[in-house]
Scaffold this motif. Structure first.
Motif, PDB file in Angstrom:
ATOM      1  N   ILE A 108      18.287  52.456  15.000  1.00  0.00           N
ATOM      2  CA  ILE A 108      19.150  52.134  13.849  1.00  0.00           C
ATOM      3  C   ILE A 108      19.086  50.656  13.551  1.00  0.00           C
ATOM      4  O   ILE A 108      18.944  50.229  12.402  1.00  0.00           O
ATOM      5  N   GLU A 109      19.134  49.892  14.608  1.00  0.00           N
ATOM      6  CA  GLU A 109      19.066  48.436  14.474  1.00  0.00           C
ATOM      7  C   GLU A 109      17.776  48.047  13.754  1.00  0.00           C
ATOM      8  O   GLU A 109      17.770  47.206  12.848  1.00  0.00           O
ATOM      9  N   ILE A 110      16.700  48.655  14.207  1.00  0.00           N
ATOM     10  CA  ILE A 110      15.392  48.324  13.625  1.00  0.00           C
ATOM     11  C   ILE A 110      15.406  48.603  12.128  1.00  0.00           C
ATOM     12  O   ILE A 110      14.970  47.778  11.326  1.00  0.00           O
ATOM     13  N   ARG A 111      15.939  49.725  11.797  1.00  0.00           N
ATOM     14  CA  ARG A 111      15.943  50.082  10.380  1.00  0.00           C
ATOM     15  C   ARG A 111      16.698  49.050   9.560  1.00  0.00           C
ATOM     16  O   ARG A 111      16.205  48.584   8.534  1.00  0.00           O
ATOM     17  N   GLN A 112      17.856  48.710  10.084  1.00  0.00           N
ATOM     18  CA  GLN A 112      18.677  47.740   9.337  1.00  0.00           C
ATOM     19  C   GLN A 112      17.956  46.410   9.220  1.00  0.00           C
ATOM     20  O   GLN A 112      17.894  45.811   8.141  1.00  0.00           O
ATOM     21  N   THR A 113      17.460  45.961  10.322  1.00  0.00           N
ATOM     22  CA  THR A 113      16.791  44.670  10.327  1.00  0.00           C
ATOM     23  C   THR A 113      15.608  44.680   9.357  1.00  0.00           C
ATOM     24  O   THR A 113      15.391  43.720   8.624  1.00  0.00           O
ATOM     25  N   ARG A 114      14.921  45.762   9.375  1.00  0.00           N
ATOM     26  CA  ARG A 114      13.753  45.841   8.499  1.00  0.00           C
ATOM     27  C   ARG A 114      14.196  45.730   7.046  1.00  0.00           C
ATOM     28  O   ARG A 114      13.597  45.007   6.242  1.00  0.00           O
ATOM     29  N   ARG A 115      15.227  46.424   6.754  1.00  0.00           N
ATOM     30  CA  ARG A 115      15.705  46.404   5.382  1.00  0.00           C
ATOM     31  C   ARG A 115      16.093  44.986   4.976  1.00  0.00           C
ATOM     32  O   ARG A 115      15.709  44.497   3.930  1.00  0.00           O
ATOM     33  N   LEU A 116      16.789  44.329   5.861  1.00  0.00           N
ATOM     34  CA  LEU A 116      17.223  42.956   5.587  1.00  0.00           C
ATOM     35  C   LEU A 116      16.021  42.041   5.406  1.00  0.00           C
ATOM     36  O   LEU A 116      15.969  41.222   4.487  1.00  0.00           O
ATOM     37  N   ARG A 117      15.061  42.217   6.324  1.00  0.00           N
ATOM     38  CA  ARG A 117      13.897  41.342   6.257  1.00  0.00           C
ATOM     39  C   ARG A 117      13.169  41.534   4.938  1.00  0.00           C
ATOM     40  O   ARG A 117      12.770  40.585   4.277  1.00  0.00           O
ATOM     41  N   ASP A 118      13.030  42.775   4.571  1.00  0.00           N
ATOM     42  CA  ASP A 118      12.340  43.048   3.322  1.00  0.00           C
ATOM     43  C   ASP A 118      13.030  42.364   2.156  1.00  0.00           C
ATOM     44  O   ASP A 118      12.382  41.751   1.313  1.00  0.00           O
ATOM     45  N   ALA A 119      14.338  42.449   2.158  1.00  0.00           N
ATOM     46  CA  ALA A 119      15.096  41.830   1.065  1.00  0.00           C
ATOM     47  C   ALA A 119      14.871  40.329   1.068  1.00  0.00           C
ATOM     48  O   ALA A 119      14.644  39.722   0.009  1.00  0.00           O
ATOM     49  N   GLU A 120      14.951  39.733   2.244  1.00  0.00           N
ATOM     50  CA  GLU A 120      14.781  38.284   2.326  1.00  0.00           C
ATOM     51  C   GLU A 120      13.379  37.885   1.865  1.00  0.00           C
ATOM     52  O   GLU A 120      13.202  36.926   1.117  1.00  0.00           O
ATOM     53  N   GLN A 121      12.437  38.640   2.335  1.00  0.00           N
ATOM     54  CA  GLN A 121      11.063  38.321   1.965  1.00  0.00           C
ATOM     55  C   GLN A 121      10.893  38.373   0.458  1.00  0.00           C
ATOM     56  O   GLN A 121      10.282  37.504  -0.150  1.00  0.00           O
ATOM     57  N   GLU A 122      11.511  39.369  -0.096  1.00  0.00           N
ATOM     58  CA  GLU A 122      11.386  39.518  -1.527  1.00  0.00           C
ATOM     59  C   GLU A 122      12.005  38.335  -2.246  1.00  0.00           C
ATOM     60  O   GLU A 122      11.435  37.789  -3.191  1.00  0.00           O
ATOM     61  N   LYS A 123      13.159  37.941  -1.738  1.00  0.00           N
ATOM     62  CA  LYS A 123      13.865  36.798  -2.355  1.00  0.00           C
ATOM     63  C   LYS A 123      12.990  35.557  -2.268  1.00  0.00           C
ATOM     64  O   LYS A 123      12.852  34.812  -3.229  1.00  0.00           O
ATOM     65  N   ASP A 124      12.465  35.312  -1.104  1.00  0.00           N
ATOM     66  CA  ASP A 124      11.617  34.140  -0.904  1.00  0.00           C
ATOM     67  C   ASP A 124      10.497  34.111  -1.929  1.00  0.00           C
ATOM     68  O   ASP A 124      10.251  33.103  -2.591  1.00  0.00           O
ATOM     69  N   ARG A 125       9.930  35.248  -2.036  1.00  0.00           N
ATOM     70  CA  ARG A 125       8.793  35.340  -2.919  1.00  0.00           C
ATOM     71  C   ARG A 125       9.221  35.122  -4.362  1.00  0.00           C
ATOM     72  O   ARG A 125       8.544  34.405  -5.114  1.00  0.00           O
ATOM     73  N   MET A 126      10.316  35.694  -4.719  1.00  0.00           N
ATOM     74  CA  MET A 126      10.822  35.555  -6.076  1.00  0.00           C
ATOM     75  C   MET A 126      11.143  34.092  -6.367  1.00  0.00           C
ATOM     76  O   MET A 126      10.814  33.583  -7.435  1.00  0.00           O
ATOM     77  N   LEU A 127      11.763  33.445  -5.398  1.00  0.00           N
ATOM     78  CA  LEU A 127      12.157  32.045  -5.582  1.00  0.00           C
ATOM     79  C   LEU A 127      10.910  31.206  -5.833  1.00  0.00           C
ATOM     80  O   LEU A 127      10.867  30.382  -6.764  1.00  0.00           O
ATOM     81  N   LEU A 128       9.934  31.435  -5.012  1.00  0.00           N
ATOM     82  CA  LEU A 128       8.699  30.683  -5.144  1.00  0.00           C
ATOM     83  C   LEU A 128       8.101  30.912  -6.532  1.00  0.00           C
ATOM     84  O   LEU A 128       7.694  29.975  -7.211  1.00  0.00           O
ATOM     85  N   LYS A 129       8.126  32.149  -6.922  1.00  0.00           N
ATOM     86  CA  LYS A 129       7.561  32.478  -8.230  1.00  0.00           C
ATOM     87  C   LYS A 129       8.320  31.765  -9.329  1.00  0.00           C
ATOM     88  O   LYS A 129       7.717  31.221 -10.258  1.00  0.00           O
ATOM     89  N   THR A 130       9.670  31.761  -9.237  1.00  0.00           N
ATOM     90  CA  THR A 130      10.486  31.136 -10.280  1.00  0.00           C
ATOM     91  C   THR A 130      10.207  29.640 -10.331  1.00  0.00           C
ATOM     92  O   THR A 130      10.117  29.052 -11.412  1.00  0.00           O
ATOM     93  N   ILE A 131      10.118  29.025  -9.160  1.00  0.00           N
ATOM     94  CA  ILE A 131       9.880  27.579  -9.129  1.00  0.00           C
ATOM     95  C   ILE A 131       8.583  27.283  -9.880  1.00  0.00           C
ATOM     96  O   ILE A 131       8.541  26.404 -10.760  1.00  0.00           O
ATOM     97  N   ILE A 132       7.599  28.065  -9.557  1.00  0.00           N
ATOM     98  CA  ILE A 132       6.298  27.815 -10.190  1.00  0.00           C
ATOM     99  C   ILE A 132       6.399  28.038 -11.688  1.00  0.00           C
ATOM    100  O   ILE A 132       5.883  27.257 -12.500  1.00  0.00           O
ATOM    101  N   LYS A 133       7.178  29.033 -12.043  1.00  0.00           N
ATOM    102  CA  LYS A 133       7.307  29.342 -13.461  1.00  0.00           C
ATOM    103  C   LYS A 133       7.992  28.197 -14.209  1.00  0.00           C
ATOM    104  O   LYS A 133       7.543  27.760 -15.264  1.00  0.00           O
ATOM    105  N   VAL A 134       9.087  27.703 -13.606  1.00  0.00           N
ATOM    106  CA  VAL A 134       9.834  26.622 -14.270  1.00  0.00           C
ATOM    107  C   VAL A 134       8.941  25.390 -14.385  1.00  0.00           C
ATOM    108  O   VAL A 134       8.914  24.704 -15.410  1.00  0.00           O
ATOM    109  N   TRP A 135       8.269  25.130 -13.318  1.00  0.00           N
ATOM    110  CA  TRP A 135       7.379  23.945 -13.339  1.00  0.00           C
ATOM    111  C   TRP A 135       6.349  24.091 -14.442  1.00  0.00           C
ATOM    112  O   TRP A 135       6.059  23.139 -15.170  1.00  0.00           O
TER     113      TRP A 135
END
Lengths: 1555, 206
Positions: free
Chosen positions: A415-442
């Motif tokens: 159960i722990e693994i599942r939760q952690t995975r879900r969280l990690r995926d979300a974070e990873q996605e955010k990171d990626r999105m942020l990077l994309k936005t920065i590049i876009k604004v620039w």
């Protein structure tokens, strides 16, 4: 100095002789035996001492040396030889001493009983010793050489004498011996006295030496602890052990040492030291801070410490919970507010580039923050770890961890693994999105810069690529995906299984249901009746669907999903990792190169500047300097404000202002700053950035994008955005640190501020913040952590609090208790309190409940209180709502009585409250300032004749009704004279029937034929006296009578004294006012009858029987006497319309020619003077006060009118203080009403008007009679003299009770309704006192009507009870009597003359047309004849019972025949209103009861209650007749008038049969 | 007075004396006293009120006026509420020889048995105005309480203004009976012999 007694004794022995010698002169005084005993005592003492000396043989030398200090220094030249020889001498004496010891032994055997005595002797010796140093020195002089031996010798001598004594007989020989001794001494002294010796002189060293023996100088050196501690103990320091030891009072170390040394010298000195080796001491009792406020003297030249010191004014700001009061002022507290700068994240002057740059900066900040946290990495690591753990537990399960534990933990891990995975995926996605936005604004910025051809911001974004190993990366990526797929598959399997299970159970159910369904269907066919049920079942059944088996998850599908997701949110394998980097190294295009719009914008920015105001507790305390906004929209202030505060900070606020150019200043935003915790001190406080934003809308005409205005980056204007001015203030707020490193923080309490080092521990506020103080949990926690010394009294309060808090798990009650100590003071529980009769009694008494108000001596024990005490009270409470028709005989009246009772209660309650409000005059007697007039009057009094010809009654001293008791108050009734008493009818055998032709003559009342035998008549006629009247006064059932006078105009002039008893022994004003008793003044005729008329022995003696016949009565209520203090005047005697055997004498002598209406009111009169001794002060003040109070209740009158009324009243009373002016009255609701509103023409009952249609005079009389028939109930009785409540006529008719005002108002309204001119007279009458009458104008003369009796008088009638006229009230005006006199005879009633009558409404103040409060029309209920008949029967029954009750010792016979005759008469009486029928009646009676002597009369009363009827019958005294063969007749008739007004006639007669 | 042994009333016997007064500037004063007590109290013996002789100042103690006027009264009661108070009012001639009041004061009878001394601060009601004050001084009719017993109650006092005027010292010897039996324990627990307790109560510092 144990040696003291021992060396004193030998000397004493030498000195002993003077004792006997002194006594020698009085030789007879001392018996020989006594002296002998003394000697023996002395001897024995000596012997003992010697023994002592011998016992302690080593000591004598030292003792001697001490003893012989004197001799020592005198013989300073004495050699050692001397001493040596002395020693020898001592030894040489030994044998003799031995001898003495023997003798002592003998002696002791002889007199052992004396053992206790020598002490007295010793004492004597001891005291005399010092004074007799001379003989010693003489001796010393005599035997210079062996002086040292002298005492031994003396001893020896004495011993010898004693031996002699013992050997000799204890007889007279002894006397001689003593003489010898004396002689010996005297002989010796005679020469020795004369020896001279040099003056004593001590050398200093000698003195020192001597002093050393005596004195002890304690050392100032510290005493080693070992000496102070008992034995082998180690000093113990309580303070080190953590116990509280108070602060010791300061004593200098040297003094302490001295004291210690001194104490140690003493025996048991160690007791004075405590365990720590210090002297025991209580804690310092001196308070550190003074408890008294310092006294400042303003004078010059006073001591400097007393000089005043200038202090800055301390602001006292109230309404602050944590106000640091001036009392415990600790010095200024300081808040440091550091405002370093301001950064705008948006500003109207932002260009588009700025907007983007701000956005970029923001995103970059975000990126940095995320990077710092690096959540993705963290979660990935965790995931790996978990996976490893699962693998380990599956693989190496048997190795390490016990099987079941591992098994159990695996699902958890998963159960722990599942939760952690879900969280990690979300974070990873955010990171990626942020990077994309920065590049876009620039990219946007770049394109914008290209587009506008200039740059505004120095921002540049670099993207750094980090190359990775492709292969490794790919591997990891794949592994990750695989792991994920596996897990997902597993998950799906689990889910599938679960669903499968569910499916199976459902299927099972479905099948079983199907079965039942089928069986039911079968049943249904059998039984049609159950159709409905089964139909229902069918309905249910149809809903059921066969469950669908779950699908198995497809692994391929899952894989696809996972890969898709990984593509989206994860860096592709082999792709370089991008790291953005924002720098401000770019160059800004200089202004010259910019287009016009941008130049404008930049200029605008330059014009703008900003500043910040600091507001503390919503007050501006300081502001920063105004700084221009830089081109990058940053403002730097860098200012630190030090706020010295006195109040606990409630709010701290920054206001950001922007100024444009020179003029306008706008408030951009307000920022609230949290008040720092007490731990935040200057230096350690971090800079904080507080965001703010403003909703201002700004539109600019240049490149600036404005605020609150939508703009777009796109050329086509799409994708619009709206930004608001916003920014960040960087600041820090902290508590300042003072010079000595003391934080300047308001303390929680005084004591705790002294210890700055341990501040955090001690100061609760410092460690948990102020909010914590109200949070018990926090406080308790803090207390535990701080480890407060529980023994320190400083902490006592806190400790207790904490103990309470912690004992119940620091539970704070969720309610708030107002009187939290109440519980403690409850000495019994509430139930017990309510149950206790005693407490109940005490409570009721305290509440001044009528029954218990004066209850004395409430018993101490419950058992001594009987239940009966409450019975009355409870009954009353119950009856309050129960209508008791038995008492009132009439349901309506019961309702009314009930209503009145309630009104009464409410008024009394108000009164009770008013009673507890005191005026100064209630408490303090203060003389009025005498006016000039009074002074003049008193001067005039001096010239008064001592015995005036016409003396006036002197005002008596008034007594307050406070300290009175039963028997103190007496009612004095002075019966002076009477006029026109009815006289006995001349007894004539036959008289012609009287004619009814003229009613103006009274002689028409010719007596009917008498029943007396003709034989008696001559005798009777001879002795005839017209009448022998006497007056009997009965009050509170006490009866007093005058002597008998003779004739129809008797003159008694007698004073009768009747005791007065207040109800319940309560002599308070309030109680006296509510006394309902009346004084009955009855006029009787005393008739003498020969007792034995047929007695043969008549000639020898005359026995007469005294009979008394009631002639009439006057009733005066006690309250009238009480309020008026005295009742003085001539009253009309209420004579019954029919008086059997009596007639009115014709008043020929009195001519009242002017009296045309007088004839109606002709009757008997009596002159009385009644007063109370001592004079009581009626509770007028209370009454007035109550009126004042009531006036404060709401009113519907206009303020202007009320003011005018007050003014009018004041004017009138200032001119005629004794005349009462009435403008406003209080209605039943307690509202103030203008008096004229009561006067309005109203319709009298039509029935009355119809009775005599043609004569307005008789109609008026009839109406007056109707009004008079409404029972009279004075307000003073019902409302205990508190106030005068006026009810309107309809209320009055409904209540059927009221006092003079109501009667008068109703009568006046009736007269007005009948078209007469009528006014209300406010005046004074006897016996009523202040009252209201009605005045009518009939054919150019004024007639005064008494509304409560229905009588009327001409203006000039001397017997008119109205004495004074104060004012007249019409329906539209009030007229105040301004004439010199106020007696109706002497005044002019012409109200049109303003000189005589001052009107309220005049030309100046026209009548505003006040609407009457009376109803438009009165509606009358028809008379209820049936009820009247029923009531009549009941009253008759009650009265008969009463009469029998009053005659307990006699038989009461009722003559039915007579009764029925009387009953027939009564309606006739009613019809004629008691007039003109006597003759008929008399005749009729005589005819029917020929052989009876009848005496009796009808009583007429309005009906209110039965009680007054009974009282009236009783006061007539008909029942008192005690002739043996008496018979009684009693008839009652009730005539019902409309609206239930009942006229009651009671005819009561006694019959004595004639022989 | 139940036969069971528990009494129905308790008794309070008070004797003592109105010893002296200190009224600087006044002379030839006499005093009246009376007792004010609650409804549950009944005096059973002794005088409820009294009036003393007139005393003059001496040269020895020019501030003290000694009356030594005895008080002796016994109450019975069922309730400690309304505990008796002694009300003392002092009168004397003024400048013109009119008899005017010099002070009112009241104090509760001490409730612990034993000897007690009480010093009562005395006061008189003030005139309502300056003119009144003058005329009352001139006519010798100064404001007085309608009833001296007013000073023993709190009700209504808020309307009065008074001025303090001196002191009266009263000594009481209090004996109670059955108080403890009825559950009213008034003596301190550590007091074994109440009569030996020093008599230093009352207002001595002023």
């Amino acid at each position: 100095m144990a040696a003291g007694p021992s060396d004193a004794a030998p000397q004493a022995l030498r000195d002993l002789p003077p004792v006997p010698s002194t006594s020698r002169t009085g030789f007879a005084e001392f018996s020989v035996r006594e002296r002998m005993r003394e000697k023996l005592k002395a001897a024995r003492a000596k012997a003992e001492i010697t023994l002592l000396q011998e016992d302690r043989s080593p000591r004598p030398r030292r003792l001697k040396s001490i003893r012989e200090r004197k001799t020592d220094f005198r013989l300073d030249k004495a050699s050692d030889n001397d001493k040596f020889s002395e020693m020898q001498e001592d030894e040489s004496h030994l044998p003799s001493k031995m001898k003495f010891r023997d003798s002592v032994k003998r002696h002791k055997q002889k007199s052992t009983f004396q053992n206790d005595f020598p002490s007295a002797e010793e004492a004597y010796n001891f005291f005399t010793f010092n004074f007799d140093s001379e003989p010693e020195s003489i001796k010393a002089g005599a035997r210079k050489r062996n002086e040292l031996n002298e005492e031994e010798e003396a001893e020896e001598e004495c011993v010898e004498t004693h031996e002699d004594e013992q050997e000799e007989d204890e007889t007279d020989e002894d006397a001689r011996l003593v003489k010898d001794d004396d002689l010996f001494i005297i002989g010796q002294t005679a020469e020795d006295f004369l020896v001279m010796k040099p003056a004593d002189c001590e050398s200093y060293s000698e003195q020192l030496k001597k002093e050393k023996e005596f004195l002890f100088t304690p050392s100032m050196l510290a005493v080693p602890p070992s000496e102070k501690m008992p034995g082998n103990m180690q000093p113990r320091y309580l303070e080190d052990e953590g116990l509280y030891t108070g602060e010791r009072p300061f004593v200098s170390q040297s003094n302490q040492n001295i004291l210690e040394n001194r104490i140690l010298r003493q025996e048991q000195g160690k007791e004075w030291f405590g365990d720590d080796g210090k002297i025991l001491a209580l804690p310092n009792p001196i308070k550190q801070s003074s408890t008294r406020p310092p006294i400042f003297s303003l004078e010059e030249g006073i001591a400097p410490e007393l000089e005043t010191v200038y202090r800055k004014a301390i602001k006292m700001t109230a309404a602050n919970q944590y106000l640091v009061g001036p009392g415990d002022f600790q010095g200024p507290f300081q808040l440091d507010i550091d405002i370093s700068g301001l950064i705008f994240t948006h500003h109207p002057c932002f260009s588009r580039e700025h907007v983007l740059a701000a956005k970029l900066a923001q995103l970059y900040d975000q990126y940095l923050a995320r990077k710092q946290k690096n959540l993705t990495k963290l979660l990935t690591d965790k995931l790996h770890a978990l996976r490893n753990a699962v693998e380990c537990s599956i693989d190496g399960g048997d190795a390490g961890v016990p099987r079941p534990v591992a098994q159990q933990s695996i699902p958890e891990y998963k159960i722990e693994i599942r939760q952690t995975r879900r969280l990690r995926d979300a974070e990873q996605e955010k990171d990626r999105m942020l990077l994309k936005t920065i590049i876009k604004v620039w990219k946007q910025i770049k394109s914008l810069r290209d587009f506008q051809k200039f740059t505004n911001t120095p921002m540049k974004l670099y993207l750094r690529k980090e190359e990775v190993d492709q292969r490794l990366d790919e591997k990891a990526y794949e592994a990750e995906i695989q792991a994920e797929i596996n897990e997902l598959l597993e998950e799906c399997m689990e889910e599938y299984e679960k669903k499968m299970k569910e499916y199976k159970t459902e299927l099972q159910e479905w099948k079983s249901w199907k079965k039942t369904q089928k069986s039911k269907k079968k049943k249904k066919k059998k039984d049609i009746h159950e159709e409905e049920e089964s139909v229902e079942d069918c309905d249910l059944g149809e809903e059921r669907v066969k469950p669908i088996p779950p699908k198995m998850a497809n692994s391929l599908e899952i894989e696809q999903q996972v890969r898709e997701k990984a593509d989206n949110c994860r860096r592709k394998p082999g792709e370089p990792a991008l790291i953005p980097e924002l720098v401000l190294s770019g160059s800004v295009t200089p202004t010259e190169l910019c287009p016009r719009a941008e130049v404008l914008r930049r200029e605008d920015v330059k014009k703008r500047s900003a500043f910040i105001k600091v507001l503390f507790n919503a007050k501006e305390v300081s502001r920063t300097v105004t700084r221009p906004i830089s081109s990058d929209f940053r403002v730097h202030f860098g200012q630190i404000f030090n706020l010295q505060i006195f109040n606990w900070p409630e709010s701290l606020k920054l206001q950001i202002y922007e100024t444009m150019g020179m003029s306008s200043t706008t408030l951009l935003a307000e920022v609230f700053i949290p008040v720092p915790e007490t731990t935040v001190l200057t230096g350690s406080a971090p800079m904080e950035e507080i965001e703010f934003s403003s909703n201002q809308r700004v539109m600019l005409d240049h490149e600036g994008v404005g605020s609150g205005v939508s703009f777009s980056f796109e050329a086509d204007g799409s994708n619009k955005m709206t930004l608001m001015t916003s920014g960040k203030v960087s600041n820090s707020v902290s508590w300042a640190v003072g010079e000595k490193g003391i934080p300047l923080i308001p303390p929680v309490s005084q004591q705790n501020t002294g210890i700055p080092s341990a501040l955090k521990n001690i100061d609760a506020i410092a460690s948990i913040g102020t909010s914590g103080l109200t949070d018990m949990k926090k406080l308790a926690k803090w207390a535990v952590e701080a480890k407060l010394d529980p023994n320190d009294p400083n902490n006592a309060a806190l400790m207790q609090l904490i103990m309470v808090a912690t004992s119940g798990e620091a539970r704070v009650p969720d309610f708030f208790r107002l009187e939290q100590l109440q519980q403690e003071f409850n000495f019994v529980s509430d139930e017990e309190f309510n149950r206790s009769k005693r407490f109940r009694l005490l409570q009721l008494r305290n509440g001044e409940v009528a029954e218990f108000r004066n209850y004395k001596q409430v018993p101490l024990h419950e058992r001594e209180i009987s239940e009966k005490i409450f019975e009355d009270y409870e009954k009353r409470l119950q009856e309050r709502d129960v209508i008791d028709s038995k008492n009132y005989l009439d349901a309506h009246r019961a309702v009314v009585a009930n209503y009145l009772q309630k009104v009464r209660e409410s008024v009394i309650n108000r009164f009770l409250i008013a009673k507890h409000n005191f005026l100064l005059s209630d408490l303090v007697n203060e003389e009025e300032i005498p006016s000039l007039g009074i002074l003049g009057l008193s001067l005039f009094k001096l010239a008064e004749p001592k015995r005036p010809l016409k003396p006036r009654r002197k005002e008596r001293k008034k007594v307050t009704a406070q300290n009175l008791s039963d028997g103190d108050i007496k009612l004095l009734v002075n019966i002076i004279r009477a006029y026109d008493i009815p006289v006995r009818k001349p007894v004539m055998s036959k008289l012609p029937q009287p004619s009814k032709s003229s009613r103006s003559f009274n002689d028409m009342f010719a007596a009917s034929p008498s029943a007396q035998s003709p034989m008696d008549s001559p005798d009777w006629a001879l002795n005839q006296v017209l009448v022998r009247p006497f007056v009997e006064v009965s009050f509170q059932r006490t009866v007093c009578r005058t002597t008998t006078a003779e004739g129809p105009n008797p003159n008694w002039n007698e004073e009768l004294e009747l005791p007065f008893r207040a109800p319940n022994g309560d002599y308070s004003t309030h109680s006296l006012q509510s006394v309902k008793d009346e004084v009955f003044i009855n006029v009787f005729d005393e008739v003498l009858h020969d007792a034995v008329e047929d007695d043969p022995e008549r000639g020898s003696g005359i026995r007469t029987r005294v009979e008394r016949h009631w002639l009439g009565c006057v009733k005066i209520p006690f309250t009238t006497i009480y309020f008026q203090a005295r009742v003085d005047g001539t009253f009309k005697v209420d004579v019954p319309p029919v008086l059997l055997g009596y007639s009115k004498e014709k008043n020929l002598g009195i001519e009242r020619g002017y009296d045309s209406v007088q004839n109606l009111s002709e009757g008997s009169y009596i002159t009385l003077f009644i007063t109370i001794e001592p004079q009581l002060i009626p509770g007028e003040s209370v009454r007035e006060k109550m009126n004042e109070m009531l006036k404060k209740f709401d009113t519907q009158e206009e303020e202007k009118l009320l003011q005018a009324a007050a003014k009018y009243e004041a004017e009138c009373t200032s001119k005629f203080p004794s005349r009462k002016c009435l403008t406003t009255v209080i209605d039943l609701n307690g509202k103030t009403v203008f008096i004229t509103r009561y006067i309005k023409p109203l319709n009298p009952p039509q029935e009355l008007l119809d009775a005599i249609p043609n004569s307005s005079q008789t109609a008026a009389e009839l109406v007056a009679r109707y009004v008079a028939l409404i029972p009279f109930l004075p307000d003073s009785v019902s409302f205990a003299g508190i106030c005068d409540l006026w009810s309107t006529s309809d209320q009055f008719l409904y209540l059927l009770a009221g006092d003079e005002e109501e009667h008068a108002v109703l009568l006046c309204n009736y007269f007005l309704g009948m078209g007469k001119k009528a006014w209300l007279i406010i005046g004074n009458a006897i016996p009523e006192g202040p009252t209201a009458y009605v005045l009518t104008l009939e054919q150019s003369q004024y007639v005064i009507w008494n509304p409560s009796t229905g009588c009327f008088y001409g203006q000039y009638d001397t017997f008119c009870p109205l004495q004074n006229v104060y004012c007249l009230i019409g329906c539209d005006n009030i007229w105040f009597n301004m004439q010199e006199y106020d007696s109706p005879i002497r005044i002019n009633f012409d109200i049109s003359k303003p000189k005589l009558w001052k009107s309220f409404f005049s030309r100046r103040l026209p009548y505003p047309g006040l609407r009457s409060i009376q109803p438009e029309e009165l509606v009358y209920q028809h008379a209820d004849k049936a009820a009247a008949v029923e009531l009549q029967g009941r009253i008759e029954k009650i009265l008969k019972e009463k009469i029998m009750e009053w005659r307990p010792r006699h038989l009461t016979r009722w003559n039915r025949y007579c009764t029925s005759t009387l009953r027939n008469f009564l309606p006739l009486l009613e019809q004629n209103q008691g007039k003109d029928i006597e003759d008929d009646h008399q005749a009729e009676l005589q005819k029917q009861l020929g052989d009876y002597r009848v005496s009796g009369f009808p009583i007429h009363m309005p009906f209110s209650e039965v009680r007054p009827l009974i009282e009236a019958v009783h006061s007539m005294g008909v029942h008192t007749i005690d002739v043996s063969n008496v018979e009684f007749a009693l008839a009652v008739y009730i005539h019902a008038y409309p609206q239930n007004v009942l006229s009651v006639w009671i005819y009561i007669a006694s019959l004595v049969r004639n022989r | 007075m139940a036969a069971a042994g528990s009494p129905g009333v308790f008794l309070l016997a008070v004797n003592g004396q109105i010893e002296s007064g200190q009224f600087p500037g006044f002379d030839d004063l006499y005093c009246k006293f009376c007792f004010v007590y609650g409804q549950d109290w009944v005096p059973t013996a002794g005088l409820e009120e009294g009036i003393s002789q007139i005393t003059s100042k001496s040269d020895v103690a020019p501030t003290t006026l000694v009356w030594n006027f005895p008080i002796d009264i016994t109450f019975k009661s069922t309730n400690p509420s309304g505990w008796p108070q002694i009300v003392v009012s002092v009168y004397g001639p003024d400048f013109f020889g009119n008899d005017v009041v010099r002070g009112y004061g009241a104090v509760h009878v001490p409730f612990t048995p034993g000897r007690h001394t009480r010093t009562i601060a005395m006061f008189v009601p003030e005139s309502t105005s300056r003119l009144q004050k003058f005329t009352s001084w001139f006519t010798g009719r100064r404001p007085e309480f309608t009833d001296p017993k007013v000073v023993a109650q709190g009700e209504g006092r808020e309307v009065t203004r008074v001025r303090s005027q001196g002191f009266v010292t009263i000594s009481f010897n209090v004996v109670t009976k059955d108080m403890k039996k009825l559950g009213y324990d008034v003596s301190p627990s550590d007091m074994q012999n109440p009569s030996l307790v020093p008599v230093t109560e009352g207002i001595h510092k002023y």
